[in-house]
Scaffold this motif. Structure first.
Motif, short mmCIF file in Angstrom:
data_model
loop_
_atom_site.label_atom_id
_atom_site.label_comp_id
_atom_site.label_asym_id
_atom_site.label_seq_id
_atom_site.Cartn_x
_atom_site.Cartn_y
_atom_site.Cartn_z
N THR A 344 -7.14 8.61 2.26
CA THR A 344 -6.94 8.12 0.89
C THR A 344 -6.23 9.16 0.05
O THR A 344 -5.35 8.83 -0.75
CB THR A 344 -8.30 7.76 0.27
N ASP A 442 -0.44 -0.09 -1.60
CA ASP A 442 -1.69 0.54 -1.19
C ASP A 442 -1.71 2.02 -1.56
O ASP A 442 -2.77 2.56 -1.90
CB ASP A 442 -1.89 0.37 0.32
N ALA A 445 -2.55 2.02 -5.19
CA ALA A 445 -3.96 1.71 -5.39
C ALA A 445 -4.83 2.93 -5.10
O ALA A 445 -5.79 3.20 -5.83
CB ALA A 445 -4.36 0.55 -4.50
N ALA A 446 -4.51 3.68 -4.04
CA ALA A 446 -5.29 4.89 -3.72
C ALA A 446 -5.19 5.90 -4.85
O ALA A 446 -6.19 6.53 -5.23
CB ALA A 446 -4.79 5.50 -2.41
N ARG A 449 -7.14 4.49 -8.08
CA ARG A 449 -8.59 4.58 -7.91
C ARG A 449 -9.07 6.02 -8.00
O ARG A 449 -10.08 6.31 -8.64
CB ARG A 449 -8.98 3.97 -6.56
N ALA A 452 -8.72 7.24 -11.65
CA ALA A 452 -9.73 6.62 -12.52
C ALA A 452 -11.09 7.26 -12.30
O ALA A 452 -11.83 7.55 -13.25
CB ALA A 452 -9.80 5.11 -12.26
N ARG A 453 -11.43 7.49 -11.04
CA ARG A 453 -12.71 8.13 -10.74
C ARG A 453 -12.77 9.53 -11.31
O ARG A 453 -13.75 9.93 -11.93
CB ARG A 453 -12.90 8.17 -9.22
N GLU A 529 -21.85 8.94 -10.66
CA GLU A 529 -21.56 7.51 -10.78
C GLU A 529 -22.83 6.70 -11.02
O GLU A 529 -22.81 5.69 -11.72
CB GLU A 529 -20.81 7.03 -9.53
N GLU A 557 -7.62 4.01 -15.99
CA GLU A 557 -8.41 2.83 -16.33
C GLU A 557 -7.55 1.74 -16.96
O GLU A 557 -7.88 0.55 -16.86
CB GLU A 557 -9.54 3.21 -17.29
N ARG A 560 -6.25 -0.10 -13.91
CA ARG A 560 -7.19 -0.30 -12.79
C ARG A 560 -7.37 -1.78 -12.46
O ARG A 560 -7.29 -2.19 -11.29
CB ARG A 560 -8.54 0.32 -13.14
N GLU A 564 -6.29 -3.65 -8.88
CA GLU A 564 -7.33 -4.25 -8.06
C GLU A 564 -7.04 -5.73 -7.81
O GLU A 564 -7.28 -6.25 -6.72
CB GLU A 564 -8.70 -4.09 -8.72
#
Length: 583
Positions: A344, A442, A445-446, A449, A452-453, A529, A557, A560, A564
């Motif tokens: 990832t 993809d 997206a990785a 994500r 955002a985390r 989390e 965010e 996001r 998704e």
């Protein structure tokens, strides 16, 4: 003489369905991996039996629509060349479902095979027929002792029952071997009084002898929320769990509702249950994560190795580069993460490289190395993907602009990466190169994500102290003190009591937590989390916030939800061929 009522003849339903009259379809699958969500079927083999006789067979290779990993080819013998001309699962699935219609499905380690079949039905938007399922591995654990077989692997059982076919990790051969195993197990089950399908399914759901024998381990367990630890005779922690009601949860391990094979095996080894009462469900959840990370119990399947998280690092050197590391250090570098896997992180790095022409070589590039012409060169410069600072073609001040943009991206502004990815995806879609467009999607997206985390965790980690309260079921309050992302204290306020003294006492006795570097300086990402989910749950009120709790205005965010929805298409490995992707 006593009077008797009229005799009533029982119905066939009362008697049940004799096993001799049941049609079984024994199925085996070969796949590209172990995850029904991420991997695909490469071969289906099935044998239909009734009354001990084979009445039909079904076997075919399946084009999985993705590469077959080399180690899978070594195990199964199925190579990429073998499935090139094979039908896709969309063509195979209807034929298999028709072959198995009305039969009881049998598989060795049935949750694996059934999970892939359910996923295939969902991907094809077909309803799962929900047949009765018999798991020969689970049935073997009930009717065979360890003195008879050391384990319940298919190859072991095939030897024990002298199966006519030796399992070889090919679907049809393994299904034929499972047929002989099934017949041997049904014969054994007959000694337990199992003669009908209804008795067989009930027999599968009944608690094992070990579960019944170990029920006393739940004696004395309190009803409060907390954490429980199953331990063996030497005191080794075998399994850690949490519950809002400890007694009912621990008791459930010794009933028919507990069907997980590895947990049933664990119960056979366990000799005691130790409990830790917690003030709230959040404290129990956090303590569970910490205990799993500390003890690494062999029967826990998740959260055992938080230290394996990886980070994307923009190095602090004259010509910075993006590196994947396992540790955040106070070295002046910029970090993004943590990511759950190296793969990832590599996808996220590729998305940044598509937006910023950073060098991709791994050498530490210094001005002296460039001046002496001893720096190694690569082909990316010829492709226009790198300014070739290693050859002196790019001055440090020119390269620093790229490094500054990459630093701004990692610190919170994802717009350059999103814009570059969308431009590439649109161009590839115009050229009908949908598979390549899906790769770009993809990668994006990785990155989104991971960013955002990182931004959510970093915002919480910056707070020196956060005190929050949530209404409890009894009319009181749950209280928590969070310092730099770590749960430092948990407590409760009784109903109708004034909360201020309780808040002051909890803050005074809370764990001291020093600030650190990175998004997870003093707690694991999973713990933080958990805290964030609790803070976002209904009814939570902030009592005190020491610091600024914000996320970047152009952060991940903001995109996001969009990314998704793009990934959650029916076929997540392709871009929609009916139109352009991600619009």
């Amino acid at each position: 003489m006593a009077s008797h009522g009229p005799a009533v003849q029982g119905t066939l339903d009362d008697l049940g369905t004799p096993l001799a009259g049941v049609t079984f379809v024994v199925v085996d699958l070969e796949t590209t991996g172990g995850s029904a969500k991420e991997d695909a079927i490469t071969e289906i083999g099935a044998v239909k039996v009734r009354g001990g006789e084979i009445v039909g067979e079904f076997g075919t290779l399946v084009d999985p629509g993705m590469p077959i990993p080399p180690f899978i080819s070594v195990i199964t013998g199925i190579t990429q060349q073998m499935v090139v001309a094979a039908p896709r699962i969309g063509e195979v699935l209807p034929a298999f479902l028709e072959f198995a219609r009305g039969a009881v499905l049998v598989a060795h380690n049935a949750p694996f095979d059934v999970g892939f079949l359910k996923a295939a039905c969902a991907a094809q938007e077909r309803p799962w027929p929900a047949p009765a399922v018999v798991d020969t591995a689970d049935l073997a654990r009930r009717v065979l002792t360890r003195d008879e077989v050391p384990n319940c692997k298919l190859a072991t059982l095939a030897r024990f029952f002298r199966a006519r076919v030796e399992p070889c990790h090919r679907a049809l051969a393994d299904a034929r071997a499972t047929v002989d195993v099934l017949h041997g197990l049904l014969e054994r089950a007959g000694s337990f009084g199992v003669e009908t399908l209804e008795e067989l399914t009930g027999f599968q759901r009944a608690p094992t002898p070990e579960q019944r024998r170990k029920r006393h381990l739940a004696d004395g367990v309190p009803t409060a929320p907390g954490v429980y630890l199953f331990e063996d005779a030497r005191g080794e922690v075998l399994y850690v769990g949490k519950s809002g009601r400890l007694r009912s949860r621990v008791t459930s391990y010794f009933t028919a509702s507990e069907t997980r094979r590895h947990v049933r095996e664990m119960i056979g080894i366990a000799e005691r249950v130790r409990t830790i009462v917690c003030a709230s469900p959040l404290e129990a959840e956090v303590r569970e994560l910490r205990l799993i990370a500390a003890h690494k119990p062999r029967y826990n399947r998740r959260s055992r190795h938080p230290e394996r998280a990886v980070w994307l690092k923009l190095t602090a050197e004259p010509f910075p580069r993006l590196s994947i590391v396992r540790e955040v250090r106070e070295d002046g570098a910029t970090y993004l993460g943590p990511f759950g896997s190296t793969r990832t992180a590599e996808d996220a790095r590729a998305a940044v490289h598509d937006a910023v022409p950073l060098r991709q070589c791994t050498q530490r590039l210094t001005l002296r190395l460039i001046e002496t012409r001893r720096a190694a060169t690569c082909a990316l410069a010829e492709l226009g993907r790198c300014g070739a600072p290693c050859e002196g073609r790019q001055a440090p001040e020119d390269y620093s602009r790229h490094a500054a943009l990459a630093r701004r991206i990692l610190e919170g502004d994802v717009r350059p990466v999103v814009a570059a990815a969308r431009a590439r995806i649109d161009r590839l879609a115009d050229e009908l190169r949908y598979e390549e467009a899906a790769v770009q999607r993809d990668r994006l997206a990785a990155f989104v994500r991971g960013a955002a985390r990182c931004q959510r965790l970093s915002a919480l980690a910056r707070l020196a102290q956060l005190v929050a309260a949530k209404p409890a079921f009894d009319g009181g309050w749950e209280l928590h003190v969070v310092r730099h992302g770590r749960l430092a204290a948990a407590g409760t306020v009784p109903p109708h009591a004034h909360p201020v003294p309780y808040v002051e006492a909890l803050v005074a006795t809370a764990e001291t937590v020093r600030p650190g570097i990175g998004a997870t300086p003093r707690a694991s990402a999973e713990e933080m989390e958990c805290v964030l989910r609790w803070l976002e749950s209904p009814g939570v009120r902030l009592v005190e916030v020491d610091g600024t709790w914000t996320c970047p205005p152009h952060g991940a965010e903001s995109v996001r939800a969009w990314i998704e929805s793009a990934v959650a298409r029916p076929d997540s490995r392709k871009v929609d061929r009916a139109g352009r992707p991600m619009r």
